[in-house]
Design an enzyme around this catalytic site. Structure first.
Site, PDB file in Angstrom:
ATOM      1  N   LYS A 189      53.981  53.231  22.542  1.00  0.00           N
ATOM      2  CA  LYS A 189      52.539  53.475  22.442  1.00  0.00           C
ATOM      3  C   LYS A 189      52.064  54.209  23.697  1.00  0.00           C
ATOM      4  O   LYS A 189      51.956  53.638  24.773  1.00  0.00           O
ATOM      5  CB  LYS A 189      51.747  52.175  22.302  1.00  0.00           C
ATOM      6  CG  LYS A 189      50.340  52.481  21.791  1.00  0.00           C
ATOM      7  CD  LYS A 189      49.297  51.463  22.134  1.00  0.00           C
ATOM      8  CE  LYS A 189      48.684  51.598  23.479  1.00  0.00           C
ATOM      9  NZ  LYS A 189      47.904  52.834  23.718  1.00  0.00           N
ATOM     10  N   GLU A 265      55.510  48.232  35.803  1.00  0.00           N
ATOM     11  CA  GLU A 265      55.211  49.140  36.915  1.00  0.00           C
ATOM     12  C   GLU A 265      53.693  49.258  36.957  1.00  0.00           C
ATOM     13  O   GLU A 265      53.079  49.835  36.057  1.00  0.00           O
ATOM     14  CB  GLU A 265      55.888  50.490  36.688  1.00  0.00           C
ATOM     15  CG  GLU A 265      57.405  50.348  36.694  1.00  0.00           C
ATOM     16  CD  GLU A 265      58.169  51.656  36.613  1.00  0.00           C
ATOM     17  OE1 GLU A 265      57.627  52.644  36.083  1.00  0.00           O
ATOM     18  OE2 GLU A 265      59.320  51.682  37.075  1.00  0.00           O
ATOM     19  N   CYS A 299      50.322  56.663  40.651  1.00  0.00           N
ATOM     20  CA  CYS A 299      50.349  55.293  41.170  1.00  0.00           C
ATOM     21  C   CYS A 299      50.820  55.256  42.610  1.00  0.00           C
ATOM     22  O   CYS A 299      50.511  54.320  43.338  1.00  0.00           O
ATOM     23  CB  CYS A 299      51.255  54.445  40.298  1.00  0.00           C
ATOM     24  SG  CYS A 299      52.924  55.124  40.201  1.00  0.00           S
ATOM     25  N   GLU A 400      42.234  49.453  44.100  1.00  0.00           N
ATOM     26  CA  GLU A 400      42.780  50.738  43.658  1.00  0.00           C
ATOM     27  C   GLU A 400      41.660  51.563  43.016  1.00  0.00           C
ATOM     28  O   GLU A 400      40.965  51.086  42.122  1.00  0.00           O
ATOM     29  CB  GLU A 400      43.901  50.514  42.638  1.00  0.00           C
ATOM     30  CG  GLU A 400      44.537  51.810  42.177  1.00  0.00           C
ATOM     31  CD  GLU A 400      45.568  51.621  41.057  1.00  0.00           C
ATOM     32  OE1 GLU A 400      45.250  50.970  40.045  1.00  0.00           O
ATOM     33  OE2 GLU A 400      46.684  52.143  41.206  1.00  0.00           O
TER      34      GLU A 400
HETATM   35  P1  NAD Z   1      45.962  50.894  31.611  1.00  0.00           P
HETATM   36  O1  NAD Z   1      46.554  49.635  32.097  1.00  0.00           O
HETATM   37  O2  NAD Z   1      44.511  50.939  31.340  1.00  0.00           O
HETATM   38  O3  NAD Z   1      46.656  51.372  30.257  1.00  0.00           O
HETATM   39  C1  NAD Z   1      48.034  51.588  30.159  1.00  0.00           C
HETATM   40  C2  NAD Z   1      48.467  51.420  28.720  1.00  0.00           C
HETATM   41  O4  NAD Z   1      48.285  50.066  28.326  1.00  0.00           O
HETATM   42  C3  NAD Z   1      47.684  52.255  27.717  1.00  0.00           C
HETATM   43  O5  NAD Z   1      48.578  52.742  26.745  1.00  0.00           O
HETATM   44  C4  NAD Z   1      46.719  51.246  27.127  1.00  0.00           C
HETATM   45  O6  NAD Z   1      46.283  51.578  25.829  1.00  0.00           O
HETATM   46  C5  NAD Z   1      47.567  50.004  27.109  1.00  0.00           C
HETATM   47  N1  NAD Z   1      46.845  48.734  27.102  1.00  0.00           N
HETATM   48  C6  NAD Z   1      45.646  48.453  27.670  1.00  0.00           C
HETATM   49  N2  NAD Z   1      45.322  47.159  27.455  1.00  0.00           N
HETATM   50  C7  NAD Z   1      46.335  46.605  26.751  1.00  0.00           C
HETATM   51  C8  NAD Z   1      46.597  45.302  26.232  1.00  0.00           C
HETATM   52  N3  NAD Z   1      45.740  44.289  26.407  1.00  0.00           N
HETATM   53  N4  NAD Z   1      47.739  45.097  25.558  1.00  0.00           N
HETATM   54  C9  NAD Z   1      48.634  46.106  25.397  1.00  0.00           C
HETATM   55  N5  NAD Z   1      48.444  47.354  25.843  1.00  0.00           N
HETATM   56  C10 NAD Z   1      47.318  47.605  26.533  1.00  0.00           C
HETATM   57  O7  NAD Z   1      46.388  52.000  32.682  1.00  0.00           O
HETATM   58  P2  NAD Z   1      45.913  53.508  32.737  1.00  0.00           P
HETATM   59  O8  NAD Z   1      44.467  53.512  33.120  1.00  0.00           O
HETATM   60  O9  NAD Z   1      46.368  54.204  31.508  1.00  0.00           O
HETATM   61  O10 NAD Z   1      46.800  54.060  33.964  1.00  0.00           O
HETATM   62  C11 NAD Z   1      46.409  53.988  35.290  1.00  0.00           C
HETATM   63  C12 NAD Z   1      47.001  52.760  35.948  1.00  0.00           C
HETATM   64  O11 NAD Z   1      48.423  52.770  35.809  1.00  0.00           O
HETATM   65  C13 NAD Z   1      46.759  52.678  37.439  1.00  0.00           C
HETATM   66  O12 NAD Z   1      46.492  51.352  37.800  1.00  0.00           O
HETATM   67  C14 NAD Z   1      48.098  53.100  38.038  1.00  0.00           C
HETATM   68  O13 NAD Z   1      48.342  52.644  39.341  1.00  0.00           O
HETATM   69  C15 NAD Z   1      49.052  52.512  37.062  1.00  0.00           C
HETATM   70  N6  NAD Z   1      50.345  53.200  37.123  1.00  0.00           N
HETATM   71  C16 NAD Z   1      51.407  52.560  37.689  1.00  0.00           C
HETATM   72  C17 NAD Z   1      52.643  53.201  37.783  1.00  0.00           C
HETATM   73  C18 NAD Z   1      53.850  52.571  38.425  1.00  0.00           C
HETATM   74  O14 NAD Z   1      54.947  53.119  38.279  1.00  0.00           O
HETATM   75  N7  NAD Z   1      53.723  51.455  39.120  1.00  0.00           N
HETATM   76  C19 NAD Z   1      52.776  54.480  37.258  1.00  0.00           C
HETATM   77  C20 NAD Z   1      51.667  55.094  36.692  1.00  0.00           C
HETATM   78  C21 NAD Z   1      50.459  54.429  36.612  1.00  0.00           C
HETATM   79  C1  6OH Z   2      53.138  56.831  38.902  1.00  0.00           C
HETATM   80  O1  6OH Z   2      52.067  57.302  38.597  1.00  0.00           O
HETATM   81  C2  6OH Z   2      54.334  57.574  39.064  1.00  0.00           C
HETATM   82  C3  6OH Z   2      55.505  57.064  38.686  1.00  0.00           C
HETATM   83  C4  6OH Z   2      56.689  57.836  38.817  1.00  0.00           C
HETATM   84  C5  6OH Z   2      57.851  57.465  38.265  1.00  0.00           C
HETATM   85  O2  6OH Z   2      57.999  56.406  37.513  1.00  0.00           O
HETATM   86  C6  6OH Z   2      59.033  58.261  38.465  1.00  0.00           C
HETATM   87  O3  6OH Z   2      60.054  57.905  37.876  1.00  0.00           O
HETATM   88  O4  6OH Z   2      59.011  59.249  39.210  1.00  0.00           O
END
Ligand code: NAD
Ligand code: 6OH
Length: 496
Positions: A189, A265, A299, A400
């Protein structure tokens, strides 16, 4: 591989994106709009999967595991993954068009990072899986004959992959590739904000001969929609999720009843530490990248920059000058920085820009919204922003933000820099800038993060461990770590 031009159409213009379930493309009655963050126009509509379709996808995945897919050899799966990589490259222009339209990110970012990394993820995991060895222990027994323990790797089963919108294709394929090479069946998804490259991937899976039901794609929202139905489905065995920490907590609750394996992540509030002995130009260039790349929506981005006092004023001036020189605009305008993902996200980031002033910070540059006088004013553009003077306890320093903004503050001693960097609930990444080699190793090791870069940022070797500590994640992905998560390891003990 030709990057697209503004003349290349959005691959799904005027269509309704289908889900892919059991090898069948399905358009649902409930469709939502996919809006351009560049100008607010509708790019396409998207089929939202309800709980019934989620169930069908999970059952299709289960059936695939019991069919020919469950009997494929590792070399066969690796060959299929390589085909997927080739097909992504063959359709490079479409993938880049789709990604830049959905996200507004620059053509350079999508062409040099997102789409090539998508293909690379499939190749890397094919290589890594073939090179994987299994552990083996000979043991002594009282009768002197001994025993042999050896491990075998099996698929976990049905894996849900839930991805965010910031690096949509890179992050989806980062989990889909290792899941498939380990023999699992996937229900993916993507974020509701960025469905298009996932939709192209569904086509590529079919073109590459991935059997029906092995890769299923569901579009929809999170809470109360497709995402929640998927992660709480009793027949899903494991969840690989990237997104916000709060979403991770909600998914953990949904997954608890059926005791699913989780790889998370999550968010970050990453620090950059710039010592006075750093290569000044390299540190400024690297920090401009680590704060403003992808409009601050990575992230790993630095939102807290600590600079040793002797170079503090000079560094802030250089950072602000570079931030102000960034050209903000749409993907095909040679811009350095695109818009945020959506108007809603811009509201959130702007609320932090306001809060920074309320919390008595000084906005050194930016802090608002650019005005273009054209259709881009309907988009989600925002100014790159540098803030100084906040207390360490300020919400802007603790939470964040996920936009093109950092707080910059001075430090006087190495121990203080380490303490400041670690004073957070997050622990994803850190960047350390110094030319003093012993200090580089000493400080890097003290960072309470899963990933630390010294004199660079976002330099990736796909064999390495990737993930976060504290609220930034659970587990590690990358290389052998991904293969471990997406496999069940069985020990077989043979008495000799
Ligand atoms: P989000 O958590 O809002 O959504 C991520 C995904 O989860 C989407 O597909 C969303 O539809 C789904 N989702 C939301 N609520 C859900 C639930 N209750 N059950 C199941 N699925 C659900 O994140 P975002 O706004 O799309 O992305 C930004 C965030 O992601 C930031 O906090 C960023 O730091 C984090 N991020 C982390 C990493 C990492 O590798 N650690 C990488 C990229 C982004
Ligand atoms: C977060 O926004 C970035 C994540 C990056 C990776 O997971 C990667 O494999 O480079």
């Amino acid at each position: 591989m030709r990057p697209p031009t503004a003349a290349d159409p959005y691959p799904f213009a005027g269509t309704q994106l289908p889900c892919l379930v059991g090898g069948e493309f399905i358009r649902t009655r409930n469709a939502f709009q996919n809006l351009s963050p560049v100008d607010g126009t509708t790019l396409c509509t998207v089929s939202e999967a309800d709980a019934t379709l989620v169930d069908r996808a999970v059952q299709a995945a289960r059936a695939a595991l019991q069919g020919p897919w469950g009997r494929t050899s590792l070399p066969e799966r690796c060959a299929l993954l390589r085909k997927v990589a080739e097909r992504i490259e063959a359709r490079f222009t479409e993938f880049v068009s789709a990604e830049v339209a959905d996200t507004g990110k620059t053509l350079k970012e999508a062409s040099a990072l997102d789409i090539p990394r998508g293909a690379a993820n499939f190749r890397a995991y094919a290589d890594l899986a073939l090179a994987r060895s299994a552990e083996c222990f000979e043991m002594a027994t009282p009768d002197g004959r001994g025993a042999l323990n050896y491990a075998v790797h099996k698929p976990v089963g049905v894996v849900a992959v839930v991805a965010p919108w910031n690096l949509p294709f890179l992050l989806l394929t980062w989990k889909v590739a290792p899941a498939l090479v380990c023999g699992n069946a996937v229900v993916a998804k993507p974020s509701e904000e960025t469905p298009a490259t996932a939709a192209l991937l569904a086509q590529v899976m079919q073109e590459s001969g991935i059997p029906p039901g092995v890769f299923n794609l569901l579009h929809g929202f999170g809470t109360g929609s497709t995402g929640e139905a998927l992660v709480s489905h009793p027949d899903v065995d494991a969840i690989a999720f990237t997104g916000e920490s709060a979403t991770g907590a909600a998914i953990m609750r949904s997954a608890a009843d059926s005791v699913k394996a989780l790889s998370f992540e999550l968010g970050g509030k990453n620090a950059a530490l710039v010592f006075a002995d750093a290569d000044f130009e390299a540190a400024v260039n690297g920090t401009v990248r680590s704060v403003f790349a992808n409009c601050g929506q990575v992230c790993l981005c630095s939102e807290r920059v600590y600079v040793e006092r002797p170079i503090f004023e000079r560094f802030v001036a250089a950072l602000a000058a570079r931030a102000q020189a960034l050209k903000v605009g749409g993907p095909f305008e040679g811009a350095d920085m695109g818009p945020l993902i959506s108007r809603a996200h811009r509201e959130k980031v702007l609320s932090y820009y306001r809060l920074a002033r309320e919390e008595h910070g000084e906005v050194v540059c930016g802090g608002g919204v650019p005005h273009f006088g054209d259709r881009r004013d309907q988009g989600a553009f925002i100014e790159p922003t540098v803030v100084r003077g906040l207390a360490e306890s300020a919400r802007c320093v603790k939470e964040e933000i996920f936009g093109p903004v950092c707080h910059v503050a001075p430090f006087d001693a190495e121990e203080q820099a380490v303490q400041l960097a670690n004073d957070t609930h997050y622990g994803l990444a850190a960047a350390v800038w110094t030319q003093n080699l012993p200090r580089a190793h000493r400080v890097a090791r003290q960072m309470q993060t899963g990933i630390t870069w010294v004199n660079d940022w976002f330099l990736r070797d796909l064999r390495t461990a990737f993930g976060g500590v504290k609220h930034s994640g659970i587990g590690r992905e990358g290389g052998a770590h991904s293969l471990a998560f997406f496999s069940e390891t069985q020990n077989i003990c043979v008495k000799l």
